[in-house]
Design a protein around this motif. Structure first.
Motif, PDB file in Angstrom:
ATOM      1  N   PRO A   1       2.329  -4.308   4.897  1.00  0.00           N
ATOM      2  CA  PRO A   1       2.341  -4.814   3.528  1.00  0.00           C
ATOM      3  C   PRO A   1       3.581  -4.250   2.812  1.00  0.00           C
ATOM      4  CG  PRO A   1       0.168  -3.932   4.124  1.00  0.00           C
ATOM      5  CD  PRO A   1       1.118  -3.499   5.189  1.00  0.00           C
ATOM      6  N   SER A   2       4.377  -5.122   2.221  1.00  0.00           N
ATOM      7  CA  SER A   2       5.637  -4.666   1.621  1.00  0.00           C
ATOM      8  C   SER A   2       5.369  -3.686   0.487  1.00  0.00           C
ATOM      9  CB  SER A   2       6.440  -5.862   1.117  1.00  0.00           C
ATOM     10  OG  SER A   2       6.862  -6.645   2.226  1.00  0.00           O
ATOM     11  N   SER A   3       6.105  -2.605   0.509  1.00  0.00           N
ATOM     12  CA  SER A   3       6.047  -1.441  -0.404  1.00  0.00           C
ATOM     13  C   SER A   3       5.223  -0.312   0.209  1.00  0.00           C
ATOM     14  CB  SER A   3       5.500  -1.766  -1.807  1.00  0.00           C
ATOM     15  OG  SER A   3       4.061  -1.869  -1.782  1.00  0.00           O
ATOM     16  N   TRP A   4       4.364  -0.619   1.196  1.00  0.00           N
ATOM     17  CA  TRP A   4       3.626   0.446   1.876  1.00  0.00           C
ATOM     18  C   TRP A   4       4.585   1.262   2.754  1.00  0.00           C
ATOM     19  CZ3 TRP A   4      -2.001  -0.671   3.848  1.00  0.00           C
ATOM     20  CH2 TRP A   4      -2.725  -1.279   2.832  1.00  0.00           C
ATOM     21  N   ASN A   5       4.286   2.536   2.866  1.00  0.00           N
ATOM     22  CA  ASN A   5       5.049   3.374   3.782  1.00  0.00           C
ATOM     23  C   ASN A   5       4.579   3.108   5.216  1.00  0.00           C
ATOM     24  OD1 ASN A   5       5.366   5.940   5.501  1.00  0.00           O
ATOM     25  ND2 ASN A   5       6.739   6.358   3.760  1.00  0.00           N
ATOM     26  N   VAL A   6       5.525   2.895   6.088  1.00  0.00           N
ATOM     27  CA  VAL A   6       5.175   2.472   7.452  1.00  0.00           C
ATOM     28  C   VAL A   6       4.278   3.494   8.133  1.00  0.00           C
ATOM     29  CG1 VAL A   6       6.138   1.715   9.650  1.00  0.00           C
ATOM     30  CG2 VAL A   6       7.456   1.402   7.550  1.00  0.00           C
ATOM     31  N   ASP A   7       4.521   4.743   7.872  1.00  0.00           N
ATOM     32  CA  ASP A   7       3.748   5.788   8.555  1.00  0.00           C
ATOM     33  C   ASP A   7       2.567   6.304   7.733  1.00  0.00           C
ATOM     34  OD1 ASP A   7       5.279   5.704  10.910  1.00  0.00           O
ATOM     35  OD2 ASP A   7       6.798   7.009  10.039  1.00  0.00           O
ATOM     36  N   SER A   8       2.743   6.393   6.412  1.00  0.00           N
ATOM     37  CA  SER A   8       1.681   7.030   5.610  1.00  0.00           C
ATOM     38  C   SER A   8       0.827   6.043   4.826  1.00  0.00           C
ATOM     39  CB  SER A   8       2.285   8.075   4.671  1.00  0.00           C
ATOM     40  OG  SER A   8       3.170   7.456   3.754  1.00  0.00           O
ATOM     41  N   GLY A   9       1.212   4.761   4.810  1.00  0.00           N
ATOM     42  CA  GLY A   9       0.324   3.768   4.209  1.00  0.00           C
ATOM     43  C   GLY A   9       0.634   3.428   2.766  1.00  0.00           C
ATOM     44  N   PRO A  10      -0.406   3.077   1.990  1.00  0.00           N
ATOM     45  CA  PRO A  10      -0.197   2.526   0.644  1.00  0.00           C
ATOM     46  C   PRO A  10       0.428   3.555  -0.305  1.00  0.00           C
ATOM     47  CG  PRO A  10      -2.507   2.322   1.346  1.00  0.00           C
ATOM     48  CD  PRO A  10      -1.824   3.175   2.348  1.00  0.00           C
ATOM     49  N   PRO A  11       1.188   3.089  -1.269  1.00  0.00           N
ATOM     50  CA  PRO A  11       1.722   3.990  -2.303  1.00  0.00           C
ATOM     51  C   PRO A  11       0.578   4.663  -3.059  1.00  0.00           C
ATOM     52  CG  PRO A  11       2.775   1.818  -2.399  1.00  0.00           C
ATOM     53  CD  PRO A  11       1.622   1.692  -1.465  1.00  0.00           C
ATOM     54  N   LYS A  12       0.879   5.824  -3.632  1.00  0.00           N
ATOM     55  CA  LYS A  12      -0.142   6.533  -4.423  1.00  0.00           C
ATOM     56  C   LYS A  12      -0.418   5.792  -5.717  1.00  0.00           C
ATOM     57  CE  LYS A  12       0.886  11.210  -2.769  1.00  0.00           C
ATOM     58  NZ  LYS A  12       2.263  11.107  -2.232  1.00  0.00           N
ATOM     59  N   THR A  13      -1.605   6.025  -6.272  1.00  0.00           N
ATOM     60  CA  THR A  13      -1.981   5.394  -7.530  1.00  0.00           C
ATOM     61  C   THR A  13      -0.900   5.640  -8.578  1.00  0.00           C
ATOM     62  OG1 THR A  13      -4.287   5.862  -6.989  1.00  0.00           O
ATOM     63  CG2 THR A  13      -3.819   5.224  -9.261  1.00  0.00           C
ATOM     64  N   GLY A  14      -0.509   4.574  -9.229  1.00  0.00           N
ATOM     65  CA  GLY A  14       0.525   4.676 -10.245  1.00  0.00           C
ATOM     66  C   GLY A  14       1.911   4.352  -9.730  1.00  0.00           C
ATOM     67  N   GLU A  15       2.108   4.434  -8.427  1.00  0.00           N
ATOM     68  CA  GLU A  15       3.404   4.068  -7.850  1.00  0.00           C
ATOM     69  C   GLU A  15       3.474   2.553  -7.643  1.00  0.00           C
ATOM     70  OE1 GLU A  15       4.296   8.165  -5.285  1.00  0.00           O
ATOM     71  OE2 GLU A  15       3.839   6.299  -4.227  1.00  0.00           O
ATOM     72  N   LEU A  16       4.699   2.045  -7.608  1.00  0.00           N
ATOM     73  CA  LEU A  16       4.893   0.621  -7.386  1.00  0.00           C
ATOM     74  C   LEU A  16       4.282   0.195  -6.047  1.00  0.00           C
ATOM     75  CD1 LEU A  16       6.222  -2.062  -8.317  1.00  0.00           C
ATOM     76  CD2 LEU A  16       8.263  -1.371  -7.021  1.00  0.00           C
ATOM     77  N   GLY A  17       3.460  -0.821  -6.080  1.00  0.00           N
ATOM     78  CA  GLY A  17       2.852  -1.348  -4.868  1.00  0.00           C
ATOM     79  C   GLY A  17       1.465  -0.805  -4.596  1.00  0.00           C
ATOM     80  N   ALA A  18       1.037   0.189  -5.382  1.00  0.00           N
ATOM     81  CA  ALA A  18      -0.281   0.805  -5.131  1.00  0.00           C
ATOM     82  C   ALA A  18      -1.412  -0.218  -5.244  1.00  0.00           C
ATOM     83  CB  ALA A  18      -0.520   1.955  -6.101  1.00  0.00           C
ATOM     84  N   GLY A  19      -1.186  -1.254  -6.032  1.00  0.00           N
ATOM     85  CA  GLY A  19      -2.242  -2.247  -6.217  1.00  0.00           C
ATOM     86  C   GLY A  19      -2.133  -3.437  -5.292  1.00  0.00           C
ATOM     87  N   PHE A  20      -1.188  -3.393  -4.338  1.00  0.00           N
ATOM     88  CA  PHE A  20      -0.982  -4.555  -3.469  1.00  0.00           C
ATOM     89  C   PHE A  20      -1.711  -4.389  -2.146  1.00  0.00           C
ATOM     90  CE2 PHE A  20       2.000  -6.497  -0.176  1.00  0.00           C
ATOM     91  CZ  PHE A  20       1.356  -7.725  -0.207  1.00  0.00           C
TER      92      PHE A  20
END
Lengths: 239, 239
Positions: B160-179
């Motif tokens: 999923p674009s904006s997710w970190n390839v190794d660690s996963g979804p962005p943290k709450t409040g970061e761009l992409g956290a809701g995607f």
């Protein structure tokens, strides 16, 4: 559909391929990948691996042979046990790489066409395509003789090898006159020789737009779903 | 299967791609053709054209975007009405040719991502792949914000674009956290980020041998028939 089907002459097929790779923006790698995948899917639909697991791929020296090499790779991944006969190998980068890909997948190559035809469940004939010009040279004289004699099911890529692209089967007594494959996979559009073929007939090479088909004067049937081949009705009206 | 599934880190995925294109004998054209075809098949299986005919392809500047362009071509041929948003175009031969192929098929391009997302039935997210490194730059900051808000079904290519390839979804409040996309198509092998994804999960990129998979430490499921994608079970055991 059958009444309006149009065929692509050898000359037109060569010109269309050239157009696809110039203004069409395609590389030979891309076109051959999709053409070879079509052939592998046609084999799967006709003779699934559960009943005919071993498949001998007869690869000629040109692009038809390259389609066969790509098909061999996909057939391996589809669960077949392919073995490749590839006696005349052009020293071109793409062909060398296709052989490398097959070797990495543990696909076997053979030099013994007699034993290979005896042992296989079915054959993919990728010896000659629309740019074929007689005379047939060794070792393919021997190969075509074997294809005339074998009872194993044969799927031919684009045209039955030894047939004239425009005028069809060789005359009685000529080499190849007795060769009729079970399945034909016409690539991009049927060639005139396909008018003389009454077996299972697929169209493959799903990369042509309706606009291009119209420009070149052939009809484009609807492919089902995500399939890369579509079965064509037998065309009895042209003979 | 789920218990033994292994994931390919960003570093390993890059090294495997490099191996496929060196000793593996593959060209980028070939790999991208099969990867893009996988993505188009995943879209077809998840949201067939009868119900969601218009599909917006968001293509990023790298290979993930290239996969999206190939997918757009196949989607057009599958009967969809694709529209492509491709704001950052590298001046490389392959990418230029993929755009030419789409133009020849009368596939539309758009600069208006807001209107495109409003009007489309579904979205193919091919913005960023396994080589993604933050920070996200414009116009993709805006695009990711839109993906967080949209209710349209989204299929993501590889991660999923904006997710970190190794660690996963962005943290709450970061761009992409809701995607969170509906569908994910992992290419070659799932990346670690896929552990955090609980939607419909396909594996695509059917060109890896079992030997290579074993060498790189991931399991290769059985693809059904001639399909270029296989649906993976949800993996709940790793979290």
């Amino acid at each position: 559909m059958a009444a309006s089907r149009l065929y692509l002459s050898a000359k037109s097929a060569a010109a269309l391929d050239a157009e696809l790779m110039s203004s069409g923006g395609f590389s030979l790698d891309q076109l051959m990948e999709l053409a070879g995948l079509s052939c592998a899917q046609a084999v799967y639909k006709s003779h699934p691996p559960e009943s005919k697991r071993s498949v001998l791929i007869i690869a000629g020296p040109g692009n038809n042979g390259g389609d066969g090499l790509v098909a061999a790779r996909h057939l391996k991944l589809f669960g077949y046990n392919p073995i490749v006969y590839y006696p005349k190998r052009p020293n071109k980068d793409l062909y060398n790489r296709l052989v490398t890909q097959l070797s990495n997948l543990k696909v076997s190559f053979t030099d013994d066409i007699d034993m290979a035809i005896t042992e296989t469940d079915q054959i993919l004939d990728a010896a000659f395509g629309f740019s074929f010009q007689p005379p047939i040279r060794d070792p393919f004289v021997h190969v075509i003789g074997l294809l005339e004699l074998t009872k194993k099911p044969v799927t031919s890529v684009d045209i039955p090898s030894s047939w004239n692209v425009d005028s069809g089967p060789p005359k009685t007594g000529e080499l190849g006159a007795g060769f009729v494959p079970d399945v034909l996979v016409s690539l991009t559009a049927p060639k005139p020789a396909a008018k003389f073929f009454k077996g299972t007939h697929f169209l493959g090479g799903r990369f042509v737009s309706r606009e291009i088909a119209e420009k070149w004067g052939f009809s484009l049937p609807d492919y089902p779903g995500v399939d890369q081949v579509v079965e064509l009705p037998v065309d009895n009206e042209k003979l």
